[in-house]
Design an enzyme around this catalytic site. Structure first.
Site, PDB file in Angstrom:
ATOM      1  N   ASP A 130       0.869  -1.173   0.000  1.00 51.30           N
ATOM      2  CA  ASP A 130       0.000   0.000   0.000  1.00 51.30           C
ATOM      3  C   ASP A 130       0.913   1.233   0.000  1.00 51.30           C
ATOM      4  OD1 ASP A 130      -2.116   1.715  -0.064  1.00 51.30           O
ATOM      5  OD2 ASP A 130      -3.243   0.728   1.524  1.00 51.30           O
TER       6      ASP A 130
HETATM    7  C1  BGC Z   1      -4.989   3.278   0.016  1.00 61.72           C
HETATM    8  C2  BGC Z   1      -5.106   2.273  -1.101  1.00 61.72           C
HETATM    9  C3  BGC Z   1      -4.920   2.950  -2.432  1.00 61.72           C
HETATM   10  C4  BGC Z   1      -3.567   3.632  -2.433  1.00 61.72           C
HETATM   11  C5  BGC Z   1      -3.227   4.310  -3.739  1.00 61.72           C
HETATM   12  C6  BGC Z   1      -3.736   4.112  -0.099  1.00 61.72           C
HETATM   13  O1  BGC Z   1      -3.736   5.155   0.795  1.00 61.72           O
HETATM   14  O2  BGC Z   1      -5.019   2.604   1.247  1.00 61.72           O
HETATM   15  O3  BGC Z   1      -6.355   1.633  -1.039  1.00 61.72           O
HETATM   16  O4  BGC Z   1      -5.020   2.022  -3.464  1.00 61.72           O
HETATM   17  O5  BGC Z   1      -3.559   4.615  -1.416  1.00 61.72           O
HETATM   18  O6  BGC Z   1      -4.008   5.407  -3.962  1.00 61.72           O
END
Ligand code: BGC
Length: 742
Positions: free
Chosen positions: A288
């Protein structure tokens, strides 16, 4: 030092790429030898480059870590993927730089296309309320078609975290609290995004996220650890991920949280051992946003180097935005701390997906549909599905015969700033959705009811929530008021301690009723279950209208006018008090199950134990009678089909659709099991007075669970099956029992 390939090697490479990529059109799965041949030519630095992902410096969806122009690094082969590149021209520019790199390995472009790209559909939890899996497949398919026209190859969706605590803001992104249903939705959405072939340029790779147990979110607080039993992990939180693999999901995303003492991004038992070894997942895992670097905040790594070591060893193949891999892996490999086989495996997984997408064949293959992006009002056919999705997502919670609106209505008040808001209808993760695409609630009603006078009353201030001066209300025939959350109130990092609808909004509903003495219809907008007991007695009808996307206004007007008879069911329990969270229907029994007559039972002294509205609940303008279930036999063998029949009758005055739900209870088992759990549902559309017999078929696998050793087993013995149109109502109807023989 970078190893320059000699002329011969380069020629072989280009030859191989040409041969292999022409095959790419025909092969879906096995690109192993192609990926190996590229891998062979790569320097260590180039390999590590493939594991590195940056965000477009113009758009960030997390804390900015490394915000600079990445063109030079791309040229040097130090970047494998970019996220948040929203324009075709920018994607082309980045890809052109990648084509200047030594081996010309194409970049992979990813973004959060969660509930639509340009045509924004209802938020995922809203859509899950439809219980219409084909609809969810379809909206994901459209989102993929629009995303790929923007030059994207990959969406970070679906989010398949089971969520039982409405205080957690991200409940809006998933399918709610039920594991079985969540697994079905996961499959539908993955299939929708990916289609049947990764190589189809109207589809994108999907990403099962967040692996794992992110939805546990203790006390509803985002990013907190999941300290749960192994049994609960396997039984409740992991099955949707297994289902996503069944649907051939291309990628996984590791979660931010810690799972029983190990942060998910460094969780070797989960990622390398379970996901890759046991489940044989052959795609790749992306971290993530920044979660590799955050291993330092979890205090399992002293610095970025240790963080990179832990994450890559655990099976996290790509580092999203923390730059820990690019900064440290080379040294770690050279010092012998990371085996090159681990790096090769990660690179191969990523290269394989690039082959499967056809990117080696044509790196710009997703940049040819720009014309589709220009249409001002977005594609009409897509809007039609958005309206249908909106119709099917609206849950009718209460109706004192106020709805559908009688034909005699001429003078309508629409109250609240949400009735004219465009931004809020887009909800969270709006991708490339624009406010100008949105049909507001006011516009929807004006179009639906051209012969009515429709007056918008502000009602309350959207910033302060203060009630504004109200006009004389007695002249209106009906008052429709939108209350609840703004789009900025649910989503990532939007945890709440209090999920009550703002007290002024609730007070407003009371005043509208008292001052008008006319039917008051409340539209509850938001991304999560909300509590609204203070206003409930003053609303003649209550509908959950989530954030429904670009067609919000039309979808809501369709339901209010009766053009669409509501059919949705709550995918998550609605508590009557924030203090009940987490609350879910499929809880375990206790040694002292609740009884209203016995104080020494599982209860609250200051609040009812029951929710305001249970999982699976939702009314229609008509009524249905579901008959007691009948089983084909009283005893079944392990290999026999368990067949259950029931009859559904439309007993009301309108044509309508019912979602008949089947719940299971394992009467006695070796580990404690939920009081009941959903194991099937069927949607039946019936004319007034019509009845139909429906059949459910189960196998002994459907009766299984994870035992004390976390092995999936089915134990013989007595089982009960319940049918109904909500989790609460099912247990009130007569159940059918049977024995599973040894
Ligand atoms: C979120 C993810 C997301 C990623 C990219 C993160 O903060 O938890 O779900 O895909 O950002 O935007």
């Amino acid at each position: 030092m970078q190893r320059i390939p000699n002329k011969y090697q380069l020629l072989v490479f280009i030859f191989l790429i040409n041969i292999l990529s022409s095959q790419a059109q025909m092969l879906h799965k096995d690109y192993s030898s192609q990926a190996d041949s590229v891998l062979q030519l790569m320097t260590l630095e180039e390999k590590i480059g493939q594991l590195n992902q940056y965000s477009n410096d113009r758009k960030n969806t997390g804390p900015v870590i490394n915000n600079k122009n990445h063109l030079e690094e791309i040229r040097k082969g130090k970047v494998g993927s970019m996220l948040n590149v929203t324009s075709v021209s920018r994607a082309k520019q980045y890809q052109e730089e990648a084509m200047k790199s030594r081996l010309r390995i194409p970049l992979l472009f990813g973004m959060d296309v969660v509930h639509g790209m340009k045509t924004i559909f209802p938020i995922p939890m809203g859509e899950a309320a439809s219980f219409d899996l084909e609809l969810m497949r379809k909206t994901a398919e459209i989102a993929a078609a629009e995303a790929s026209a923007h030059g994207l190859h990959w969406t970070f969706a679906p989010m398949i975290d089971i969520a039982r605590d409405a205080r957690w803001g991200r409940v809006m992104e998933g399918a709610g609290e039920d594991t079985w249903y969540g697994s079905e939705v996961a499959k539908a959405r993955v299939k929708g995004f990916q289609g049947n072939n990764y190589n189809d340029r109207r589809t994108v790779l999907a990403c099962a996220k967040h692996f794992a147990a992110y939805g546990v979110a203790i006390a509803g607080k985002d990013y907190t650890g999941a300290d749960i039993s192994e049994n609960t992990l396997h039984q409740v939180y992991l099955p949707p991920f297994r289902a996503a693999i069944e649907a051939d999901v291309a990628t996984f995303m590791s979660a931010f949280n810690d799972v029983n003492g190990i942060p998910a991004t460094a969780h070797k038992p989960l990622m390398r051992d379970l996901l890759k070894e046991t489940w044989k997942f052959n795609g790749f895992v992306v971290s993530d946003w920044g979660s590799v670097g955050e291993l330092q905040n979890h205090r399992v790594a002293a610095n970025a180097e240790e963080a990179a070591l832990l994450a890559v060893t655990a099976g996290c193949d790509m580092d999203m935005c923390s730059a820990s891999y690019i900064g440290n892996l080379e040294k770690l490999v050279k010092e012998g701390k990371v085996d090159i086989a681990i790096i090769d495996d990660a690179v191969k997984r990523i290269l394989t997906k690039k082959f499967e997408l056809g990117l080696f064949d044509d790196p710009f293959g997703y940049n040819y549909r720009e014309a589709e992006l220009d249409d001002e009002l977005i594609n009409k056919a897509h809007r039609k599905i958005a309206r249908e999705a909106g119709n099917k997502s609206i849950v009718l919670l209460k109706n004192n015969a106020a709805l559908p609106l009688p034909g005699t209505v001429r003078n309508i008040a629409l109250v609240g700033p949400l009735c004219t808001s465009r931004w809020d209808m887009i909800g969270n993760w709006g991708a490339m959705g624009k406010p100008e695409y949105v049909t507001t609630i006011l516009d929807g009603f004006k179009t639906a009811l051209p012969n009515c006078k429709i007056t918008h009353i502000e009602g309350y201030d959207p910033r302060t929530n203060e009630i504004k001066e109200l006009p004389e209300l007695s002249g209106f025939d009906v008052i429709i008021v939108a209350v609840g959350e703004k789009a900025s109130e649910s989503g990532e990092a939007k945890s709440k301690v209090d999920i009550n609808i703002n007290s002024n909004h609730q007070q407003l509903v009371k005043r509208l009723k008292e001052e008008s003495n006319k039917p008051v219809i409340a539209l509850v907008m938001g991304g999560r279950p909300l509590v609204f007991s203070a206003m409930e007695p003053y609303a003649d009808a209550i509908l959950v209208t989530w954030w429904l996307g670009v067609e919000a206004g039309n979808s809501i007007a369709d339901v209010i006018t009766g053009k669409y008879n509501p059919s949705a069911k709550l995918p998550m329990t609605y508590p009557r008090h924030s203090g009940q969270c987490p609350i879910y229907y499929n809880h375990k029994s206790t040694g002292r199950p609740w009884s209203k007559d016995n104080q020494y039972t599982s209860r609250y002294i200051d609040e009812d134990i029951r929710p305001a509205y249970p999982f699976g609940y939702g009314l229609s303008y008509t009524t249905f009678h579901i008959s007691a279930p009948v089983l084909s036999k009283e005893q079944y063998g392990f290999n026999e089909k368990i067949i259950l029949k029931t009859t559904v009758k439309n007993t009301g005055n309108y044509k309508g659709k019912e979602t008949v739900q089947l719940y299971l209870q394992d009467v006695v088992s070796s580990v404690t099991r939920p009081v009941i759990e959903l194991c099937g549902f069927q949607q039946v559309e019936l004319e007034k007075g019509e009845e139909r017999e429906i059949e459910f078929v189960l196998t002994s696998k459907d009766l299984g669970f994870f035992n004390i050793y976390n092995e999936f087993v089915t134990e013989p013995g007595e089982f009960k099956l319940f049918v109904g149109n909500s989790s609460e109502n099912a247990t009130m109807l007569k159940s059918a029992s049977f024995y599973l023989a040894k």
